[in-house]
Design a protein around this motif. Structure first.
Motif, PDB file in Angstrom:
ATOM      1  N   ALA A   1       0.828  -1.212   0.000  1.00 31.71           N
ATOM      2  CA  ALA A   1       0.000   0.000   0.000  1.00 31.71           C
ATOM      3  C   ALA A   1       0.856   1.253   0.000  1.00 31.71           C
ATOM      4  O   ALA A   1       0.504   2.253  -0.634  1.00 31.71           O
ATOM      5  N   ALA A   2       1.992   1.190   0.704  1.00 36.84           N
ATOM      6  CA  ALA A   2       2.889   2.349   0.743  1.00 36.84           C
ATOM      7  C   ALA A   2       3.454   2.640  -0.647  1.00 36.84           C
ATOM      8  O   ALA A   2       3.618   3.805  -1.026  1.00 36.84           O
ATOM      9  N   VAL A   3       3.742   1.597  -1.422  1.00 39.09           N
ATOM     10  CA  VAL A   3       4.272   1.785  -2.778  1.00 39.09           C
ATOM     11  C   VAL A   3       3.231   2.484  -3.642  1.00 39.09           C
ATOM     12  O   VAL A   3       3.555   3.442  -4.371  1.00 39.09           O
ATOM     13  N   TYR A   4       1.992   2.039  -3.566  1.00 36.77           N
ATOM     14  CA  TYR A   4       0.938   2.681  -4.337  1.00 36.77           C
ATOM     15  C   TYR A   4       0.743   4.131  -3.902  1.00 36.77           C
ATOM     16  O   TYR A   4       0.498   5.017  -4.722  1.00 36.77           O
ATOM     17  N   SER A   5       0.827   4.376  -2.606  1.00 32.67           N
ATOM     18  CA  SER A   5       0.675   5.730  -2.086  1.00 32.67           C
ATOM     19  C   SER A   5       1.773   6.644  -2.619  1.00 32.67           C
ATOM     20  O   SER A   5       1.512   7.770  -3.048  1.00 32.67           O
ATOM     21  N   VAL A   6       2.997   6.155  -2.596  1.00 33.34           N
ATOM     22  CA  VAL A   6       4.120   6.951  -3.087  1.00 33.34           C
ATOM     23  C   VAL A   6       3.990   7.214  -4.582  1.00 33.34           C
ATOM     24  O   VAL A   6       4.204   8.336  -5.053  1.00 33.34           O
ATOM     25  N   ILE A   7       3.628   6.194  -5.343  1.00 35.97           N
ATOM     26  CA  ILE A   7       3.451   6.370  -6.788  1.00 35.97           C
ATOM     27  C   ILE A   7       2.354   7.401  -7.062  1.00 35.97           C
ATOM     28  O   ILE A   7       2.511   8.285  -7.913  1.00 35.97           O
ATOM     29  N   GLY A   8       1.260   7.316  -6.332  1.00 33.89           N
ATOM     30  CA  GLY A   8       0.180   8.285  -6.505  1.00 33.89           C
ATOM     31  C   GLY A   8       0.601   9.697  -6.170  1.00 33.89           C
ATOM     32  O   GLY A   8       0.260  10.646  -6.881  1.00 33.89           O
ATOM     33  N   LEU A   9       1.353   9.853  -5.094  1.00 30.06           N
ATOM     34  CA  LEU A   9       1.814  11.182  -4.715  1.00 30.06           C
ATOM     35  C   LEU A   9       2.787  11.751  -5.738  1.00 30.06           C
ATOM     36  O   LEU A   9       2.735  12.939  -6.069  1.00 30.06           O
ATOM     37  N   VAL A  10       3.668  10.916  -6.249  1.00 33.47           N
ATOM     38  CA  VAL A  10       4.627  11.379  -7.255  1.00 33.47           C
ATOM     39  C   VAL A  10       3.897  11.788  -8.532  1.00 33.47           C
ATOM     40  O   VAL A  10       4.195  12.832  -9.125  1.00 33.47           O
ATOM     41  N   LEU A  11       2.929  10.985  -8.939  1.00 32.48           N
ATOM     42  CA  LEU A  11       2.157  11.346 -10.127  1.00 32.48           C
ATOM     43  C   LEU A  11       1.369  12.634  -9.916  1.00 32.48           C
ATOM     44  O   LEU A  11       1.270  13.468 -10.827  1.00 32.48           O
ATOM     45  N   SER A  12       0.838  12.826  -8.728  1.00 36.34           N
ATOM     46  CA  SER A  12       0.131  14.069  -8.416  1.00 36.34           C
ATOM     47  C   SER A  12       1.077  15.259  -8.470  1.00 36.34           C
ATOM     48  O   SER A  12       0.729  16.320  -8.988  1.00 36.34           O
ATOM     49  N   LEU A  13       2.268  15.079  -7.947  1.00 40.06           N
ATOM     50  CA  LEU A  13       3.262  16.150  -7.979  1.00 40.06           C
ATOM     51  C   LEU A  13       3.612  16.514  -9.416  1.00 40.06           C
ATOM     52  O   LEU A  13       3.665  17.694  -9.772  1.00 40.06           O
ATOM     53  N   ILE A  14       3.828  15.517 -10.244  1.00 39.38           N
ATOM     54  CA  ILE A  14       4.148  15.784 -11.653  1.00 39.38           C
ATOM     55  C   ILE A  14       2.989  16.511 -12.322  1.00 39.38           C
ATOM     56  O   ILE A  14       3.194  17.470 -13.078  1.00 39.38           O
ATOM     57  N   GLY A  15       1.772  16.099 -12.030  1.00 37.51           N
ATOM     58  CA  GLY A  15       0.606  16.762 -12.609  1.00 37.51           C
ATOM     59  C   GLY A  15       0.496  18.222 -12.186  1.00 37.51           C
ATOM     60  O   GLY A  15       0.230  19.094 -13.006  1.00 37.51           O
TER      61      GLY A  15
END
Length: 78
Positions: free
Chosen positions: A2-16
């Motif tokens: 779950a932490a991996v998915y959370s980090v990936i989501g946050l990184v994608l949000s940051l890029i967006g």
């Protein structure tokens, strides 16, 4: 996992968010029809306002980046 998915989501949000700041919103603001006046000299008050908004924009962008980094750290470090 779950932490991996959370980090990936946050990184994608940051890029967006960074892309939104760089390229603007994905819609076009309608320009009013009419006459435009072009002057030889910039408006001193307008220059001050533009500089202030530019500085505030960089502060906001910095806060978004720092906030995302803290969220990533909170997701990874338990």
């Amino acid at each position: 996992m779950a932490a991996v998915y959370s980090v990936i989501g946050l990184v994608l949000s940051l890029i967006g968010v960074l892309l939104l700041f760089r390229y603007g919103m994905p819609f076009r603001i309608a320009a009013p029809e009419g006459d435009y006046i072009i002057t030889e000299q910039p408006d001193p008050e307008g220059v001050k306002i533009d500089a202030r908004y530019k500085a505030i924009g960089y502060v906001r962008l910095g806060l978004v980046v720092i906030g995302t980094l803290f969220q990533i750290a909170g997701s990874v470090v338990k």
